[in-house]
Design an enzyme around this catalytic site. Structure first.
Site, PDB file in Angstrom:
ATOM      1  N   HIS C 126      44.110  96.410  68.077  1.00 14.58           N
ATOM      2  CA  HIS C 126      43.463  97.683  67.737  1.00 14.58           C
ATOM      3  C   HIS C 126      44.355  98.377  66.691  1.00 14.58           C
ATOM      4  O   HIS C 126      45.571  98.196  66.699  1.00 14.58           O
ATOM      5  CB  HIS C 126      43.397  98.512  69.030  1.00 14.58           C
ATOM      6  CG  HIS C 126      42.654  99.799  68.930  1.00 14.58           C
ATOM      7  ND1 HIS C 126      43.192 100.932  68.367  1.00 14.58           N
ATOM      8  CD2 HIS C 126      41.413 100.147  69.337  1.00 14.58           C
ATOM      9  CE1 HIS C 126      42.313 101.926  68.452  1.00 14.58           C
ATOM     10  NE2 HIS C 126      41.221 101.475  69.037  1.00 14.58           N
ATOM     11  N   ASP C 203      49.881  97.080  74.807  1.00 14.54           N
ATOM     12  CA  ASP C 203      48.806  98.056  74.664  1.00 14.54           C
ATOM     13  C   ASP C 203      47.843  97.823  75.822  1.00 14.54           C
ATOM     14  O   ASP C 203      47.048  96.889  75.805  1.00 14.54           O
ATOM     15  CB  ASP C 203      48.126  97.845  73.309  1.00 14.54           C
ATOM     16  CG  ASP C 203      46.850  98.669  73.158  1.00 14.54           C
ATOM     17  OD1 ASP C 203      46.462  99.360  74.111  1.00 14.54           O
ATOM     18  OD2 ASP C 203      46.248  98.615  72.065  1.00 14.54           O
ATOM     19  N   GLN C 206      42.824  98.755  77.385  1.00  9.40           N
ATOM     20  CA  GLN C 206      41.674  98.105  78.014  1.00  9.40           C
ATOM     21  C   GLN C 206      42.055  97.425  79.321  1.00  9.40           C
ATOM     22  O   GLN C 206      41.184  96.976  80.064  1.00  9.40           O
ATOM     23  CB  GLN C 206      41.075  97.059  77.056  1.00  9.40           C
ATOM     24  CG  GLN C 206      40.535  97.630  75.764  1.00  9.40           C
ATOM     25  CD  GLN C 206      39.329  98.528  75.980  1.00  9.40           C
ATOM     26  OE1 GLN C 206      38.609  98.393  76.966  1.00  9.40           O
ATOM     27  NE2 GLN C 206      39.131  99.469  75.072  1.00  9.40           N
ATOM     28  N   LYS C 229      39.900 106.083  79.638  1.00  4.52           N
ATOM     29  CA  LYS C 229      39.286 104.761  79.767  1.00  4.52           C
ATOM     30  C   LYS C 229      39.388 104.252  81.199  1.00  4.52           C
ATOM     31  O   LYS C 229      39.050 103.106  81.483  1.00  4.52           O
ATOM     32  CB  LYS C 229      39.971 103.779  78.819  1.00  4.52           C
ATOM     33  CG  LYS C 229      39.707 104.070  77.336  1.00  4.52           C
ATOM     34  CD  LYS C 229      40.329 103.012  76.461  1.00  4.52           C
ATOM     35  CE  LYS C 229      40.560 103.499  75.055  1.00  4.52           C
ATOM     36  NZ  LYS C 229      39.479 103.127  74.127  1.00  4.52           N
ATOM     37  N   CYS C 367      37.789  99.753  65.528  1.00  3.21           N
ATOM     38  CA  CYS C 367      39.199 100.007  65.187  1.00  3.21           C
ATOM     39  C   CYS C 367      39.997  98.710  65.165  1.00  3.21           C
ATOM     40  O   CYS C 367      41.157  98.683  65.612  1.00  3.21           O
ATOM     41  CB  CYS C 367      39.827 101.004  66.143  1.00  3.21           C
ATOM     42  SG  CYS C 367      39.127 102.636  66.008  1.00  3.21           S
TER      43      CYS C 367
HETATM   44  C1  LIG Z   1      43.060  98.148  72.780  1.00  5.03           C
HETATM   45  C2  LIG Z   1      43.106  99.593  72.476  1.00  5.03           C
HETATM   46  N1  LIG Z   1      44.261 100.154  72.069  1.00  5.03           N
HETATM   47  C3  LIG Z   1      44.362 101.467  71.807  1.00  5.03           C
HETATM   48  C4  LIG Z   1      43.289 102.308  71.928  1.00  5.03           C
HETATM   49  C5  LIG Z   1      43.471 103.754  71.617  1.00  5.03           C
HETATM   50  O1  LIG Z   1      43.303 104.552  72.743  1.00  5.03           O
HETATM   51  P1  LIG Z   1      43.184 106.144  72.570  1.00  5.03           P
HETATM   52  O2  LIG Z   1      42.108 106.350  71.540  1.00  5.03           O
HETATM   53  O3  LIG Z   1      42.790 106.639  73.913  1.00  5.03           O
HETATM   54  O4  LIG Z   1      44.508 106.656  72.106  1.00  5.03           O
HETATM   55  C6  LIG Z   1      42.052 101.769  72.345  1.00  5.03           C
HETATM   56  C7  LIG Z   1      40.842 102.600  72.488  1.00  5.03           C
HETATM   57  O5  LIG Z   1      40.280 103.128  71.555  1.00  5.03           O
HETATM   58  C8  LIG Z   1      41.964 100.396  72.625  1.00  5.03           C
HETATM   59  O6  LIG Z   1      40.815  99.845  73.016  1.00  5.03           O
END
Ligand SMILES: Cc1ncc(COP(=O)(O)O)c(C=O)c1O
Ligand SMILES: Cc1ncc(COP(=O)(O)O)c(C=O)c1O
Lengths: 409, 152, 409, 152
Positions: C126, C203, C206, C229, C367
């Site tokens: 991401h 990270d 998910q 999430k 993203c």
């Molecule tokens: C794999 C992953 N990393 C990072 C993020 C970023 O999370 P957040 O937008 O809650 O900071 C997301 C979700 O958008 C994600 O799916």
């Protein structure tokens, strides 16, 4: 004044927490400088959003996500209007004042501040408006200079002016001091800073709920505040910044939504405001913040300013009747934040006794240790008032202070 | 006795107003600096410990609330003439008094005047005030005796 | 399987938003990868806190503030237990995953990464786990290296191992890919990274709601996630970090509560976790996050893992009946995140048609632009499932896709 | 006609499947690159404009949804032989069609086939798709013609 306090009852009724009892006493909540309570309208807006409308923003082609996006962008516009920003894109959502100041400091530290440059703050700063600038100074080789205050807690404007030099690159100060209650002449101080070409950052944490804010009339480049001190949710705040300046600054946090294109080799960044809003924003909190602004507007600045002065004067008159109280911060026109110490009693003991009477005040250094040094006290007792505080809250404070005197003659 | 009366007993108020052993021993064999950054309590504890491990003199100085100050006054009054081992045992018993529901009459007898601080138990936010000087003396008597310690 | 879906109904009943209609159809919410809906218990906890208990943390001697502090610290302990951290101080509250990764990246960039060093990420990241590391590489003179994936969307472990060298300082990868659904073998990849002495950042955005997390068993140094999430509020997330490592890292945001002492000349910083939590934390959101963890625990991992596979297989079987669908991400054991493209139809058009049928999916690059490049698609359609999704949600998706075929043969 | 039927009309689906003028003019006098980073629409527009300001040829190439692609196909078909000024006026009328409730029969007559995209109005999230190539041509015809533009 009677009329003012009648309206206060109407306002009180909107705050469910004020019905609470503490140690058997009705809650007298006087820690509004730390955070304010939430009106039913804010609670309901948050509940409704979570129960019927919740969705993410920006990324969805589906209806609920479009609605969420629109809710949040409407709040952006509402806030832009509330502080008279030039355009909604000048409103950057952050997680609070501290994050907003850090954002500005980091971006300016990377692009504007240079070795040998000078950053000016005042003696009355909250740590959130000291430590980030210390770090910028450390990282860049700039010097942090401190503009002194006068014994009453107002900025010494002549000394302030002398602190400014052609080397001054940043000037940062609070709109309202969280310890002293001093309302700084923001427009005047900004104008002085502008004569040497400095960028002006205003810590508006205590200002936003107590004084009308017009960033254009103030002339400042940045104005920072938190929703939770203006009847809104925790977890969200705002950095209002001049568009043309922010457009030039580098982003500070990196991730989704703040990019234009990403390849493994290189990323390009989105336009304002997205550039400074990496990741999923505090969606629910932004929406709650919108309801908080509407709450403030439903009360009106006339009431807010009048009530602030009325309750301040009422409480100050009462404090005069209690022996051995020394006020810290007595600037003319100050806001309803009263810091004081009591002869022979440490603030911590006062806090405990007041709590047993249901009176919530803050005791300590209020995240302003250097200011404690200026007044040569280890800590103060701080009673900070808000739109829902009444004469009877002030009376509650006073009789609890009598109780302190009962133990500590 | 109300909870507040239990906290602010006359003996405590008296030691707060006129703290015993208030000052800095010079010379001293042991030293520690205890601070509670949140409420600003800030004390220096100095000791003269004899070669055979007896606390000959102790003093404390600094600023803080009635609980921390009376605790310093009561502590320094209580430990003079005691061995280091006894002081450390007393410390454990005292800290126990502040937080545990299992304090016995025996404990109270050993603690003597120190037991007056038991009222702190009903004020969890104030336990660290009463404990601060004891944490400092523990620190002073440990190897790393020149550090500043902090309780929060 | 029947039993699983019966429990699903019990779970669904806890989510008020699922009663909503969209364009006249019952909501089929399949954008859980972006954010999950909130159960009544989380909504109620937030409402109760705001209505009866709201107060700031850390700074008050008064009862309500002590209570707030205790609520938040209890959540810290709950989360520490939930991810099996060594101690509660390893749990740092942030505003979300993006902020958590940025915090880790900034702190490591200032202290661990050196010119000539290497940072390894994978092709499936991401943006939140790409751009911060690009910036660290830029700022330090380190190199960003990309470990490839195999056609099915699993990390090519041999290639991953070859990417690691004695110069590798950081290795960052997702627990579960937000596009492919791949569940990475975190413990194995971490062990490989540890053979070259790298610091491992996972990270977990998910992962946290879909797989049990045990940071000690995983062996990673950092694990990042967002509450929103995992059925919790927006505006809060967590960086779980190894205590001894974090203790050595410099703070990143500066302000109240993260300091020990401040003078105008110099500040010293607090211990963990305060060192990394500047300013008023997202108090309400932290408390809501605690209720979210309790919600997950009330469902249990048995159900979650079983339901995830059941709904995945059910939906995949249905997708096979629709002509011209190409799945992106087919790794064995993957999580219930299904990305796909449809011959001759752009994902954006699919999204619009699905929305008109009440089906909320995400279309776009999710993203993860570089990953789109790897599969040579401009965008995908992503249906991501959660504990409350039923067979009938999957059916809703399928019949809406038939509708797409009606327009785009 | 359902909202979806109004959006995905046969003419649009047809232009999506077989876009006219799909490619890159080489040589060209004007160029622009339009992207919508959020949904990935990405087109290059090239023009051959005569010295006296007539669009002699136009083409577009890239990838995107049915709305953006059919819009590109319809646009390039509509503007050939028109003057730059006429094209810019047409653009305004077209953008108006996408968002305003005050579209007249007269407008529709001038827009001709382009009016088939009016169904987008009921899908606010898709307006930028239909507008993208028009924003690109506006950009190509402006002074700063070599920039990449983006709509969001
Ligand atoms: C794999 C992953 N990393 C990072 C993020 C970023 O999370 P957040 O937008 O809650 O900071 C997301 C979700 O958008 C994600 O799916
Ligand atoms: C003057 C001032 N500045 C900054 C802050 C920091 O605000 P926050 O903790 O919401 O980030 C506060 C409140 O604590 C404040 O009173």
């Amino acid at each position: 004044m009677r009329e003012l306090f009648d309206k206060t009852q109407w306002i009180r009724d909107q705050f469910p927490v004020l019905k609470r009892k503490v140690h058997g006493h009705p809650l007298v909540y006087l820690d509004n400088g730390a955070t304010t309570q939430k009106p039913q309208s804010v609670i309901d807006r948050v509940t409704r959003f979570l129960s019927e409308e919740y969705s993410t923003v920006h990324r969805g082609v589906y209806l609920m996500s479009q609605e969420s996006t629109e809710f949040c962008e409407t709040v952006r516009s509402t806030i832009a209007r509330f502080v008279n920003a030039r355009r909604p894109e000048e409103v950057i959502f952050t997680s609070g004042t501290t994050a907003a100041i850090n954002l500005a400091a980091t971006a300016l530290g990377k692009s504007v501040v240079t070795p040998g440059g000078e950053i000016v703050i005042t003696q009355m700063e909250h740590h959130a408006n000291i430590v980030p600038w210390q770090q910028v100074a450390l990282a860049t080789g700039a010097t942090l200079k401190i503009a002194p205050i006068m014994p009453d807690g107002s900025v010494d404007l002549e000394a302030f002016e002398r602190t400014l030099t052609p080397k001054t690159q940043i000037v940062a100060f609070p709109h309202i001091s969280n310890v002293l209650g001093t309302v700084n002449p923001v427009a005047q101080m900004t104008a002085m800073a502008k004569t040497v070409g400095a960028i002006v950052v205003v810590d508006g944490a205590q200002g936003i709920a107590h004084h009308p804010v017009d960033v254009q009339a103030m002339g400042c480049d940045f104005y920072c505040f938190s929703a939770h001190k203006m009847y809104g949710p925790t977890g969200v705040g705002v950095l209002v910044g001049r568009y043309d300046l922010m457009d030039q600054l580098p982003p500070v946090q990196f991730g989704g939504d703040m990019i234009e294109t990403v390849t493994f080799e290189k990323s390009t960044f989105a336009k304002l405001p997205a550039k400074f809003e990496a990741g999923t924003p505090p969606i629910t909190e932004i929406i709650g913040m919108g309801a908080a602004v509407e709450f403030i507007e439903s009360i009106g600045w006339n009431y807010i300013l009048g009530h602030d002065q009325a309750i301040l004067n009422y409480a100050l008159a009462g404090l005069e009747t209690i022996p051995g109280i020394q006020l810290i911060g007595t600037a003319p026109g100050k806001s309803a934040i009263i810091s004081f110490v009591m002869d022979g009693v440490h603030p911590h003991d006062v806090g405990t006794i007041l709590d047993m009477e249901g009176v919530a005040v803050r005791v300590g250094h209020h995240c302003a240790q250097p200011l404690m040094g200026v007044y040569d006290v280890p800590a103060t007792i701080r009673a900070s008032f808000s739109v829902y505080n009444t004469e009877s809250d002030a009376d509650g404070l006073l009789s609890a202070l009598q109780k302190v005197r009962h133990y500590f003659q | 006795m109300s909870r507040l009366d239990g906290l602010y007993q006359q003996l405590i108020l008296d030691h707060n107003k006129s703290p015993r052993n208030f000052g800095k021993l010079d010379p001293h064999s042991h030293y520690s600096h205890g601070v509670n950054p949140l409420c600003g309590d800030d004390y220096e504890v100095t000791l003269q410990v004899s070669p055979d491990g007896i606390i000959e003199k102790s003093a404390f100085v600094g600023s803080g609330c009635a609980i921390s100050k009376s605790s310093g006054s009561l502590m320094t009054s209580a430990i003079e003439g005691k061995s280091v081992a006894d002081v450390l045992a007393l410390k454990d018993r005292f800290l126990n008094l502040l937080i545990c529901d299992t304090v016995t009459e025996d404990d109270r007898a050993v603690l003597g005047k120190l037991a007056v601080l038991e009222g702190v138990k009903k004020f969890p936010a104030r336990v660290k005030c009463a404990a601060l000087v004891w944490r400092a003396i523990e620190d002073a008597l440990s190897e790393s005796a020149v550090q500043t310690i902090s309780t929060e």
